[in-house]
Enzyme design. Structure first.
Site, short mmCIF file in Angstrom:
data_model
loop_
_atom_site.label_atom_id
_atom_site.label_comp_id
_atom_site.label_asym_id
_atom_site.label_seq_id
_atom_site.Cartn_x
_atom_site.Cartn_y
_atom_site.Cartn_z
N HIS A 1 0.83 -1.21 0.00
CA HIS A 1 0.00 0.00 0.00
C HIS A 1 0.86 1.26 0.00
O HIS A 1 0.56 2.23 -0.70
CB HIS A 1 -0.94 0.00 1.20
N HIS B 1 -9.20 -2.20 -5.18
CA HIS B 1 -8.11 -2.50 -4.25
C HIS B 1 -7.11 -3.47 -4.89
O HIS B 1 -5.91 -3.39 -4.61
CB HIS B 1 -8.61 -3.08 -2.93
N ASP C 1 -3.16 -2.78 -5.13
CA ASP C 1 -2.13 -3.75 -4.77
C ASP C 1 -1.16 -3.99 -5.92
O ASP C 1 0.06 -4.05 -5.74
CB ASP C 1 -2.76 -5.08 -4.38
N HIS D 1 -0.50 -11.00 -5.11
CA HIS D 1 0.89 -10.63 -4.84
C HIS D 1 1.88 -11.61 -5.46
O HIS D 1 2.88 -11.21 -6.05
CB HIS D 1 1.13 -10.54 -3.34
#
Length: 311
Positions: free
Chosen positions: A82, A245, A249, A272
């Site tokens: 973030h 979001h 990310d 991720h």
């Protein structure tokens, strides 16, 4: 010349780690040209510097974690995505991040508080050319098949744009936007992306806590979803906050390359781990990218030269 950027002064924040639940203090400090973004574990008896690089990523379970050289046994900093997203959104190249624990504070679960902190410190242009990582050919990574398929792709583009699609098969998430596109040339990262919060499902809480994850999570720093609905009394900040979001990310995950990208990123159900795998695949192919700068700002992609307006 399109110049590198750092902070004019230092700024601080205090919070808790999303996964560790630990109190943590963060100090963001200016850094010299070509320093990059460097996290410093100042709580250790011998402080450890961890420069942000694709190869520094040592863990991608539920967050992006870095350590020196990606050594899983070395000092770490967890949940950097973030803050990294905020740095990318404001075009910050050089920064020291002093941290007093193993995890970046989650604050409100988005990158908006980090954007506010960075802009409050002021952004300064430096006498060095800003460097970009320009993608020269398509690179793609894929995992799974059928309902389990997920993929992410980078393609050449004179600028930086991202498109993301989610598929959670969950009634509360399915009622919201499933796909979003964001182009950095719009200059609207702060308005359109930064306020999107992380989210979690009550059904996963027990599993996460048993693995030492989510110990600092609450409705103050995450969207919480049960089997049917969003539990937060204030609802969603965007109609498509879940997928926004995921874009937030991805922007942070890809900024660990060390330079802003000139590319088109497209992804389906990525996270991720896959974002880092994509970045490593790109960097493993010397003919797939080049590092460029712009002596003439007019030749830079639209939106890359303007400083984001203050709050």
């Amino acid at each position: 010349m399109l110049q590198q950027r750092t902070l004019k002064s230092l700024t601080r924040a205090v919070g808790v780690g999303l996964h560790s639940g630990q109190r943590v203090e963060l100090t963001l400090r200016p850094a010299a040209p070509d320093t990059g973004i460097v996290f410093r574990r100042v709580d250790l008896s011998q402080p450890v510097d961890i420069p942000v690089r694709a190869e520094s990523v040592c863990d991608t379970r539920m967050a992006t974690t870095i350590s020196p050289g990606g050594d899983p046994g070395a000092a770490k900093v967890n949940t950097i995505e973030h803050l990294m997203s905020a740095c990318a959104g404001l075009g910050l190249d050089n920064l020291y991040v002093d941290i007093t624990a193993e995890e970046v504070p989650i604050l409100d679960g988005s990158s908006a508080a980090f954007v506010y902190l960075l802009q409050s410190a002021g952004i300064e242009l430096q006498k060095a050319p800003k460097k970009f990582l320009r993608v020269l050919k398509p690179v793609e990574v894929r995992e799974g098949e059928g309902r389990n398929l997920k993929w992410a792709r980078l393609e050449p583009h004179h600028g930086y744009k991202l498109a993301f699609e989610i598929d959670f098969d969950h009634p509360a998430v399915d009622q919201t936007g499933q796909r979003v596109e964001f182009d950095f040339s719009s200059g609207k990262y702060k308005q359109d992306i930064a306020r999107a919060r992380t989210f979690g499902f009550t059904k996963d809480v027990e599993m996460m806590r048993s693995r030492g994850l989510g110990l600092g999570a609450s409705m103050d720093n995450a969207i919480v979803v049960d089997r049917y609905r969003v539990l937060n009394s204030d609802g969603l900040r965007y109609d498509d906050e879940f997928v926004k979001h995921k874009i937030l990310d991805a922007i942070g995950d890809l900024y660990v390359a060390g330079h802003p990208l000139l590319a088109s990123y497209t992804a389906f159900r990525s996270g991720h781990a896959l974002n880092n795998k994509l970045l490593r695949e790109l960097l493993s192919q010397p003919d797939a990218f080049e590092v460029v700068s712009f002596e003439d700002e007019r030749k830079a992609p639209r939106g890359m030269a303007e400083l984001a307006p203050a709050w």
